[in-house]
Design an enzyme around this catalytic site. Structure first.
Site, PDB file in Angstrom:
ATOM      1  N   SER A  75       0.820  -1.222   0.000  1.00  0.00           N
ATOM      2  CA  SER A  75       0.000   0.000   0.000  1.00  0.00           C
ATOM      3  C   SER A  75       0.848   1.264   0.000  1.00  0.00           C
ATOM      4  O   SER A  75       1.967   1.285   0.517  1.00  0.00           O
ATOM      5  CB  SER A  75      -0.896   0.041   1.244  1.00  0.00           C
TER       6      SER A  75
ATOM      7  N   PRO B 132       0.383   5.908   0.016  1.00  0.00           N
ATOM      8  CA  PRO B 132      -0.559   6.953   0.440  1.00  0.00           C
ATOM      9  C   PRO B 132      -1.738   7.115  -0.518  1.00  0.00           C
ATOM     10  O   PRO B 132      -2.858   7.391  -0.089  1.00  0.00           O
ATOM     11  CB  PRO B 132       0.307   8.221   0.463  1.00  0.00           C
TER      12      PRO B 132
ATOM     13  N   GLY C  84      -4.375   2.170  -1.978  1.00  0.00           N
ATOM     14  CA  GLY C  84      -4.634   1.113  -0.994  1.00  0.00           C
ATOM     15  C   GLY C  84      -5.387  -0.006  -1.677  1.00  0.00           C
ATOM     16  O   GLY C  84      -4.815  -1.025  -2.063  1.00  0.00           O
ATOM     17  N   SER C  85      -6.698   0.228  -1.904  1.00  0.00           N
ATOM     18  CA  SER C  85      -7.510  -0.791  -2.595  1.00  0.00           C
ATOM     19  C   SER C  85      -7.075  -0.955  -4.044  1.00  0.00           C
ATOM     20  O   SER C  85      -7.026  -2.061  -4.572  1.00  0.00           O
ATOM     21  CB  SER C  85      -8.986  -0.392  -2.550  1.00  0.00           C
TER      22      SER C  85
ATOM     23  N   GLN D 277     -21.929  -4.138  24.351  1.00  0.00           N
ATOM     24  CA  GLN D 277     -23.313  -3.807  24.726  1.00  0.00           C
ATOM     25  C   GLN D 277     -23.743  -4.634  25.943  1.00  0.00           C
ATOM     26  O   GLN D 277     -24.416  -4.122  26.840  1.00  0.00           O
ATOM     27  CB  GLN D 277     -24.238  -4.066  23.523  1.00  0.00           C
TER      28      GLN D 277
ATOM     29  N   GLU E  83      -5.512  -6.187   4.336  1.00  0.00           N
ATOM     30  CA  GLU E  83      -5.488  -7.317   3.379  1.00  0.00           C
ATOM     31  C   GLU E  83      -6.751  -7.342   2.508  1.00  0.00           C
ATOM     32  O   GLU E  83      -7.267  -8.396   2.150  1.00  0.00           O
ATOM     33  CB  GLU E  83      -5.232  -8.642   4.093  1.00  0.00           C
TER      34      GLU E  83
ATOM     35  N   GLU F  40     -15.161  -4.174   1.044  1.00  0.00           N
ATOM     36  CA  GLU F  40     -15.626  -3.827  -0.304  1.00  0.00           C
ATOM     37  C   GLU F  40     -14.804  -4.583  -1.352  1.00  0.00           C
ATOM     38  O   GLU F  40     -15.339  -5.088  -2.348  1.00  0.00           O
ATOM     39  CB  GLU F  40     -15.513  -2.311  -0.531  1.00  0.00           C
TER      40      GLU F  40
HETATM   41  N1  CAA Z   1      -3.709 -14.299  -8.099  1.00  0.00           N
HETATM   42  C1  CAA Z   1      -2.878 -14.165  -9.173  1.00  0.00           C
HETATM   43  N2  CAA Z   1      -3.006 -13.168 -10.065  1.00  0.00           N
HETATM   44  C2  CAA Z   1      -4.010 -12.283  -9.879  1.00  0.00           C
HETATM   45  C3  CAA Z   1      -4.895 -12.366  -8.800  1.00  0.00           C
HETATM   46  C4  CAA Z   1      -4.731 -13.433  -7.894  1.00  0.00           C
HETATM   47  N3  CAA Z   1      -5.537 -13.572  -6.834  1.00  0.00           N
HETATM   48  N4  CAA Z   1      -5.774 -11.345  -8.860  1.00  0.00           N
HETATM   49  C5  CAA Z   1      -5.460 -10.645  -9.959  1.00  0.00           C
HETATM   50  N5  CAA Z   1      -4.389 -11.225 -10.574  1.00  0.00           N
HETATM   51  C6  CAA Z   1      -3.756 -10.806 -11.824  1.00  0.00           C
HETATM   52  C7  CAA Z   1      -4.798 -10.806 -12.957  1.00  0.00           C
HETATM   53  O1  CAA Z   1      -4.897 -12.071 -13.546  1.00  0.00           O
HETATM   54  C8  CAA Z   1      -4.254  -9.764 -13.890  1.00  0.00           C
HETATM   55  O2  CAA Z   1      -3.229 -10.352 -14.670  1.00  0.00           O
HETATM   56  P1  CAA Z   1      -3.129 -10.067 -16.273  1.00  0.00           P
HETATM   57  O3  CAA Z   1      -2.764  -8.617 -16.366  1.00  0.00           O
HETATM   58  O4  CAA Z   1      -2.050 -10.971 -16.741  1.00  0.00           O
HETATM   59  O5  CAA Z   1      -4.456 -10.360 -16.834  1.00  0.00           O
HETATM   60  C9  CAA Z   1      -3.595  -8.760 -12.949  1.00  0.00           C
HETATM   61  O6  CAA Z   1      -3.333  -9.459 -11.716  1.00  0.00           O
HETATM   62  C10 CAA Z   1      -4.470  -7.562 -12.665  1.00  0.00           C
HETATM   63  O7  CAA Z   1      -5.686  -8.077 -12.126  1.00  0.00           O
HETATM   64  P2  CAA Z   1      -7.000  -7.189 -12.066  1.00  0.00           P
HETATM   65  O8  CAA Z   1      -7.276  -6.589 -13.408  1.00  0.00           O
HETATM   66  O9  CAA Z   1      -8.058  -8.005 -11.422  1.00  0.00           O
HETATM   67  O10 CAA Z   1      -6.512  -6.023 -11.093  1.00  0.00           O
HETATM   68  P3  CAA Z   1      -7.296  -4.777 -10.514  1.00  0.00           P
HETATM   69  O11 CAA Z   1      -6.464  -3.577 -10.706  1.00  0.00           O
HETATM   70  O12 CAA Z   1      -8.715  -4.759 -11.016  1.00  0.00           O
HETATM   71  O13 CAA Z   1      -7.252  -5.063  -8.917  1.00  0.00           O
HETATM   72  C11 CAA Z   1      -7.989  -5.940  -6.870  1.00  0.00           C
HETATM   73  C12 CAA Z   1      -7.723  -6.183  -8.349  1.00  0.00           C
HETATM   74  C13 CAA Z   1      -8.683  -7.213  -6.409  1.00  0.00           C
HETATM   75  C14 CAA Z   1      -8.884  -4.753  -6.609  1.00  0.00           C
HETATM   76  C15 CAA Z   1      -6.628  -5.755  -6.142  1.00  0.00           C
HETATM   77  O14 CAA Z   1      -6.049  -4.522  -6.466  1.00  0.00           O
HETATM   78  C16 CAA Z   1      -6.750  -5.882  -4.638  1.00  0.00           C
HETATM   79  O15 CAA Z   1      -6.778  -6.986  -4.112  1.00  0.00           O
HETATM   80  N6  CAA Z   1      -6.797  -4.723  -3.923  1.00  0.00           N
HETATM   81  C17 CAA Z   1      -6.718  -4.743  -2.462  1.00  0.00           C
HETATM   82  C18 CAA Z   1      -5.285  -4.642  -2.026  1.00  0.00           C
HETATM   83  C19 CAA Z   1      -5.047  -5.211  -0.676  1.00  0.00           C
HETATM   84  O16 CAA Z   1      -5.633  -6.211  -0.284  1.00  0.00           O
HETATM   85  N7  CAA Z   1      -4.145  -4.597   0.027  1.00  0.00           N
HETATM   86  C20 CAA Z   1      -3.729  -5.097   1.293  1.00  0.00           C
HETATM   87  C21 CAA Z   1      -2.420  -4.470   1.684  1.00  0.00           C
HETATM   88  S1  CAA Z   1      -1.352  -5.564   2.546  1.00  0.00           S
HETATM   89  C22 CAA Z   1      -1.887  -5.560   4.140  1.00  0.00           C
HETATM   90  O17 CAA Z   1      -2.934  -5.076   4.472  1.00  0.00           O
HETATM   91  C23 CAA Z   1      -0.988  -6.274   5.078  1.00  0.00           C
HETATM   92  C24 CAA Z   1      -1.202  -5.950   6.489  1.00  0.00           C
HETATM   93  O18 CAA Z   1      -1.046  -4.858   6.931  1.00  0.00           O
HETATM   94  C25 CAA Z   1      -1.578  -7.026   7.409  1.00  0.00           C
END
Ligand code: CAA
Length: 401
Positions: free
Chosen positions: A141, A143, A146-147, A352, A379, A383
């Site tokens: 992530s 600034p 994030g999503s 509560q 993670e 949404e």
């Molecule tokens: N496994 C493998 N590959 C994947 C995948 C998966 N689960 N999901 C997507 N991909 C691949 C796709 O196949 C695609 O590949 P190609 O370009 O070859 O076709 C590529 O990745 C892009 O995929 P999308 O078009 O689906 O990507 P998107 O931009 O629409 O985003 C999303 C998808 C699900 C919204 C993703 O951005 C996401 O999960 N966002 C949330 C991020 C997140 O969870 N952050 C957490 C931060 S870490 C954390 O929180 C740790 C902590 O502190 C504890």
């Protein structure tokens, strides 16, 4: 200040209802006893002082909890995903701050190093991460992303045989405490962003890597969360994890596994909220009766217990699918979505039930209420889980036509 007594150890047998083996149930009980003995008595103080629980993390490493998913040949416990979620639930039951240290180390750092790393990278890092010699951190992530994770601004520029990283990572768990940072950066600007990101393993003492001040958070306050600054951070090509430009797939598939871990964290919070609610409502007398005798509270506890069971089954299903080598991304998102909403429902219900006692810090449910919230955010927010689930089911419908 009164340090609240822990709820009694749950003694029920998990073998029958959940199909666990004798060894798995024994392992779960062992972790529960460790947590009740070592973590519960100190968790309140670590939370109050917002101090990273180094001593407890060391004890968790001694018990093998930091390298549960690491194969034995690399110094880990070689546990299954199901074993891992059993342990995560129990640690989270004791303290969600401790659990996030464990989940990031196992799911977000050890797993991708094992799956995508070279043998040299595995041998260098996995035994040390498993032993707690250093812990890992996952830097995705930023600034402004994030999503929308692939829309990152951090860059990786090739200079001879080296790479030079520049950018800022935000809300980084284990920030400032980790010895190893798994950093994602844009390595190719000539392609769509998701196809031009590379993953790098960067040591904490690598010049150019700096962590910011510890964030002051609503919950999981003993855990360390910081920004990570990369300022002309030069790393050798041996720091690349997996293939150049294929880091986004590593990031996403790693999060699929991580989401089962966070779901189990949420489950542990929810179970603790129910355990505390049952205990309190049997002791607390109002209108001449223990409040557990009132139907309103009985129904509340019934709703908590039912959601907890459903969350547990979703989590075990996702874990078993992962262990069986089946695709499990949709099931992991379902488990995280439902379990994190369950944790918030149950923590809210616990506060509560405790009434005024629930709102003050002397009793454990106030902390559960604050800790539960993050499980709906990190993670992947709820949404994002709904987005992942709906994309999967729409694809499945399209395929079946
Ligand atoms: N496994 C493998 N590959 C994947 C995948 C998966 N689960 N999901 C997507 N991909 C691949 C796709 O196949 C695609 O590949 P190609 O370009 O070859 O076709 C590529 O990745 C892009 O995929 P999308 O078009 O689906 O990507 P998107 O931009 O629409 O985003 C999303 C998808 C699900 C919204 C993703 O951005 C996401 O999960 N966002 C949330 C991020 C997140 O969870 N952050 C957490 C931060 S870490 C954390 O929180 C740790 C902590 O502190 C504890």
């Amino acid at each position: 200040m009164t340090v609240p007594a822990p709820a009694p150890t749950r003694a029920e047998d998990y073998r029958g209802p959940y199909g666990l083996s004798e060894d798995q149930d024994l392992f779960r009980r062992t972790v529960h006893e460790f947590v009740a003995r070592e973590i519960v008595p100190t968790a309140h103080e670590y939370d109050e002082s917002e101090t990273f629980p180094r001593e407890n993390v060391r004890k968790m490493a001694e018990l093998g909890l930091l390298g549960l998913v690491v194969p034995e040949e690399y110094g880990g416990a070689g546990a299954s995903t199901l074993d891992y979620v059993l342990a995560m639930e129990e640690v989270s039951w004791g303290c969600a701050s401790h659990a996030v240290v464990m989940s990031v180390n196992n799911s977000l750092v050890c797993e991708p190093i094992h799956r995508f790393g070279t043998d040299e990278q595995r041998r260098e890092h996995l035994p040390r991460l498993a032993a707690g010699e250093y812990i890992g951190s996952y830097c995705l992530s930023e600034p402004t992303s994030g999503s929308d994770a692939s829309n990152m601004a951090t860059t990786a520029r090739r200079e001879g045989v080296d790479w030079v990283l520049n950018g800022t990572k935000s809300w980084i768990s284990n920030g400032g405490e980790a010895g190893l940072y798994l950093v994602y950066a844009v390595s190719n600007t000539g392609v769509p962003k998701a196809r031009g990101i590379t993953a790098f393993l960067v040591h904490a003492d690598n010049p150019g890597l700096r962590t910011g001040a510890k964030e002051r958070k609503l919950g999981i306050r003993a855990s360390a969360t910081t920004q990570v600054f990369l300022e002309d951070c030069r790393v050798p090509s041996s720091a690349v994890l997996g293939r150049v430009d294929e880091g986004f797939k590593i990031a996403m598939s790693t999060l699929d596994g991580g989401r089962i871990g966070i779901a189990s964290q949420a489950l542990g919070i929810a179970q603790r909220a129910l355990d505390e609610t049952i205990r309190y409502s049997k002791e607390r007398v109002a209108f001449g009766h223990p409040i557990a005798e009132f139907q309103g509270l009985q129904w509340r506890m019934a709703d908590m217990a039912t959601r907890i069971e459903a969350a547990r089954l979703l989590i075990y299903r996702a874990a078993r699918m992962k262990d069986a080598g089946q695709p499990y991304a949709k099931e992991a998102s379902m488990a995280k979505l439902f379990a994190s909403e369950t944790a918030n429902f149950c923590a809210h219900a616990a506060v509560q039930t405790f009434g005024g006692y629930g709102y003050v810090r002397d009793y454990p449910v106030e902390k559960l209420f604050r800790d539960a919230k993050i499980t709906e955010i990190y993670e992947g927010t709820s949404e994002i889980q709904r987005l992942v689930i709906s994309r999967h089911i729409l694809r499945e419908v399209a395929r079946s036509k």
